[in-house]
Write an enzyme that holds these catalytic residues in place. Structure first.
Site, short mmCIF file in Angstrom:
data_model
loop_
_atom_site.label_atom_id
_atom_site.label_comp_id
_atom_site.label_asym_id
_atom_site.label_seq_id
_atom_site.Cartn_x
_atom_site.Cartn_y
_atom_site.Cartn_z
N ASP A 38 1.12 -1.31 0.24
CA ASP A 38 -0.24 -0.12 0.10
C ASP A 38 0.57 1.39 0.22
OD1 ASP A 38 -2.43 -1.54 -0.20
OD2 ASP A 38 -2.09 -1.16 2.34
N LYS A 60 -4.18 2.71 -3.03
CA LYS A 60 -5.24 3.85 -3.46
C LYS A 60 -4.94 5.01 -2.47
CE LYS A 60 -7.02 -0.14 -3.09
NZ LYS A 60 -7.94 -0.76 -2.23
N MET A 171 -8.74 7.43 10.08
CA MET A 171 -9.00 8.16 9.04
C MET A 171 -10.62 9.82 9.45
SD MET A 171 -9.53 4.99 6.61
CE MET A 171 -10.08 3.78 8.13
#
Ligand code: SAH
Length: 250
Positions: A38, A60, A171
Site C-alpha cells: 500500500d 489507492k 481516518m
C-alpha cells in the site's frame, strides 16, 4: 519462517519505523518473489524486501484510485497460481481498516492459501509515542477502534455512563468541527482530552493535545493522522518533549 511458494502472506508493516516490523514480516520480505504494498507503507520497509523481488505499489489514496480492489485480488491470485511467494504488505496491522476481509474472501474463493502476519497498528504506535495507557483500572475499561467514515452514528457513549472508553478514530479527516459536534451529540463531555497524532512511529511524528471543547479551533495535522479520545489521555505527560522513537531523530 520458511515461506511457501503459491501462498499469499497478508503482512503488517507496522506504523513506519522499520524497528517496529516483526521478525516474521522481515523474514518473509527477504524471501518474497512479489511484494504488493500500500501507499502508506514506508519506503524503508519496502526496501527490506529481497533484491530480486518484484515490488508493486497497489496503493489507492484519497480517491485518486490507481488500481481497483478487484485488480489487487487478481494480481495476488495470478502471482500465487504461478507458484510465487506473495507478500501483500499493509501498513499497521493488516486486519485493521485494511480491506483484508475482501482479500481473504477473494483468496478463499480462488482456493489460494494465505497466512496473516500481524503488525503494530497505528493506534498502538500513537499511544506508545504519547506515553499513556489506553486501558486503566481507574478510568478506561474499553477500547474502541473506529473509522472516521460515517463515524457520527457509531460514537454514542450513552451505553457507557462512566465514560470509561478510550476511542481511537482512524481516518479522522480534517473537519474537526464536525468531529466535535458528533462527539458532543453522542454524549461525550466537552472537557474530555483528545490527542492528535500525525505520522506515529515515523521521523515526522507530531503530537498535539487538546480537548473536545477546543477541537474546532485545532489545525489539522498532516496525514496520516489519528485521533485518540478519552479520559485515559489525561495520564499522558503534558510536555512537548515527547519521547523519541526508536530509530532516533536527525
Ligand atoms: N491497517 C492500518 C490502518 C489503515 S487505515 C493500521 O493498522 O494502522 C489508514 C488510517 O490509519 C490513516 O488514515 C490514519 O488514520 C491511520 N494511520 C496509519 N498509519 C498511521 C501513522 N503512522 N500515524 C498516524 N495514523 C496512522
Amino acid at each position: 519462517m520458511n515461506a511457501r511458494a503459491g501462498t499469499v502472506y497478508l503482512t503488517g508493516a507496522g506504523p513506519g519505523d522499520p524497528e517496529l516490523l516483526t521478525r516474521r514480516a522481515l523474514h518473509l520480505l527477504q524471501q518474497a518473489d512479489v511484494v504488493l504494498h500500500d501507499d502508506l507503507v514506508a519506503e524503508e520497509i519496502v526496501a527490506e524486501s529481497r533484491a530480486g523481488a518484484k515490488r508493486v505499489n497497489v496503493g489507492k489514496r484519497c480517491g485518486t484510485k490507481k488500481i481497483t480492489q478487484q485488480e489487487i485480488h487478481a494480481l495476488m491470485i495470478e502471482h500465487a497460481r504461478a507458484g510465487r511467494i506473495v507478500v501483500r504488505l499493509k501498513s499497521g496491522d493488516p486486519l485493521i481498516f485494511g480491506r483484508a476481509g475482501e482479500e481473504i474472501r477473494a483468496l478463499t474463493e480462488a482456493g489460494v492459501p494465505f497466512v496473516v502476519i500481524p503488525g503494530v497498528t497505528a493506534a498502538f504506535a500513537a499511544a506508545a509515542a504519547s506515553g499513556f495507557s489506553m486501558t486503566d483500572r481507574g478510568g478506561a475499561s474499553r477500547l474502541v477502534l473506529e473509522s472516521g467514515h460515517h463515524a457520527e452514528e457509531r460514537t454514542r457513549v450513552t451505553d457507557d455512563p462512566h465514560h470509561a472508553t478510550t476511542l481511537v478514530r482512524y481516518m479522522p479527516g480534517s473537519d474537526y468541527r464536525r468531529t466535535q459536534e458528533g462527539l458532543l451529540a453522542a454524549g461525550w463531555l466537552p472537557e474530555t482530552p483528545v490527542l492528535l497524532v500525525s505520522c506515529a512511529g515515523q521521523r515526522r511524528q507530531r503530537i498535539h493535545r487538546t480537548t473536545i471543547a477546543l477541537l474546532h479551533a485545532t489545525a489539522p495535522l498532516p496525514a496520516p493522522a489519528i485521533l485518540l479520545i478519552g479520559r485515559s489521555i489525561a495520564m499522558a505527560p503534558l510536555r512537548d518533549d515527547i519521547p523519541e522513537i526508536a530509530h532516533g531523530q536527525s
